[in-house]
Scaffold this active site. Structure first.
Site, PDB file in Angstrom:
ATOM      1  CG  ASN A  75      -6.127   1.137  11.911  1.00  0.00           C
ATOM      2  OD1 ASN A  75      -4.948   0.903  11.677  1.00  0.00           O
ATOM      3  ND2 ASN A  75      -6.603   0.930  13.124  1.00  0.00           N
ATOM      4  CB  THR A  76      -9.420   5.379  13.189  1.00  0.00           C
ATOM      5  OG1 THR A  76      -8.083   5.598  12.714  1.00  0.00           O
ATOM      6  CG2 THR A  76      -9.603   6.126  14.484  1.00  0.00           C
ATOM      7  CE  LYS A  94      -2.963   2.893   2.732  1.00  0.00           C
ATOM      8  NZ  LYS A  94      -3.724   3.115   3.967  1.00  0.00           N
ATOM      9  N   GLY A 125      -8.420   8.863   9.777  1.00  0.00           N
ATOM     10  CA  GLY A 125      -8.686   8.921  11.209  1.00  0.00           C
ATOM     11  C   GLY A 125      -9.788   9.883  11.611  1.00  0.00           C
TER      12      GLY A 125
END
Lengths: 70, 259
Positions: B211-212, B102, B163
């Site tokens: 993710n977050t 990535k 995020g």
């Protein structure tokens, strides 16, 4: 340990045995060589040659591994 | 079509799960592993960092998330130039032996918006060196085409800043990217809750990376399950072909036979 040479590992100055291979140096630190990658003076050291390349005075190493990230 | 047959393929690798999850920000490795299990993800993103030379006995990610069972997708998070990103991925390839990576080259710390000039340069170099870069990018259909031409194996536009949890800010551009791409498109960044993931899938994306949204939920394992279901629901809705929108009501019960 007999004669040593000064190298930089991840920004820290360290002394390692003169003539030691990179694999030996990684092992002496306590790392599993199968889980890290090594760069010597900004050049990747292929894992297959870690046991063949001798550490030299003034070498700068980066030793990295995978950590959590997004 | 059964669920089992609905797979997607990137750079010759075929996956069933359309959810890619990160491995950052978790309380500990155990929670991370449990959330991964609940998410059903087959790919995890990982970062490349210096080992702790002073304390090499610290637990490592591979002891909790087995790279033989889950595909590790090394990222270049924290890299602000093409050179840094390329150097990081060369190390990642040596550490893991994976060409699938990535790429993200950031423009500034405040927004973590990608620097598309550096990103494009890095994509070209990596593709020439045999990497298969999945590329984080702005939600710009022209930039997406340029990345694809440069060798990106997947286009990963942000839905909102990394995020932020703000959800997909521009559905129109995400959809334009999907329609223009011949490689998989995954929304990467900005998902906050399950409905955001469903929206990405309803727009026709091949997958979602987050993710977050999972790691910072009060119950990350439960949110991981919610995201798995949302991605599946959004995908099914997309394949179903949604109804047309009307400006006014249309009764669902027959008008004939009223008493």
């Amino acid at each position: 340990m007999g004669e040593t040479v000064a190298v930089t590992i991840n920004g820290e100055t360290r002394r390692v045995e003169k003539g030691a291979s990179i694999a030996a140096m990684v092992g002496a630190i306590g790392l599993d060589a199968t889980k890290v990658a090594v760069e010597r003076n900004r050049e990747i050291v292929p894992r297959s040659t870690l046991g063949d390349v001798a550490v030299a005075e003034g070498d700068a190493f980066e030793i990295v591994h995978f950590v959590g990230g997004g | 079509m059964t669920n089992n047959a609905d797979t997607w393929t990137v750079a010759g690798r075929t996956f069933t799960s359309r959810l890619i999850v990160g491995t950052g920000k978790y309380k500990d490795f155990a929670e991370n592993a449990a959330a991964l299990e609940a998410s059903g993800a087959e790919i995890v993103t990982v970062a490349v960092r210096r080992v702790n030379v002073s304390d090499p006995s610290q637990p490592v990610l591979q002891d909790h998330i087995d790279p033989k069972k889950v595909t590790y997708l090394p990222n270049t998070a924290g890299c602000f130039t093409a050179d840094e990103a390329i150097r990081t991925l060369r190390l990642a390839r040596e550490a893991g032996g994976w060409n699938l990576v990535k790429l993200e080259v950031l423009g500034e710390a405040k927004t973590l918006y990608p620097d598309m000039r550096e990103t494009l340069m890095a994509t070209e170099v990596l593709a020439k060196e045999g990497f298969h870069p999945m590329v984080y990018c702005v939600d710009d259909p022209i930039a997406a085409k340029q990345l694809e031409d440069a060798g990106a194996v997947a286009i990963m536009p942000l839905g909102a800043p990394i995020g932020s949890g703000l959800g997909i800010q521009n559905r129109v551009t995400i959809r334009l990217i999907v329609e223009g791409a011949t490689v998989p498109v995954l929304v990467d960044a900005g998902v906050g809750t399950a409905s955001d993931a469903a929206v990405a899938m309803e727009l026709g994306c091949d997958g979602v990376l987050m993710n977050t949204a999972i790691a910072e939920a009060k119950d990350p394992v439960r949110m991981a399950k919610a995201m798995k279901l949302a991605v599946q629901a959004g995908r099914e809705a997309y394949l179903s072909g949604r109804m047309a929108k009307r400006r006014y009501a249309d009764p669902s019960s027959p008008l004939a036979g009223l008493i």
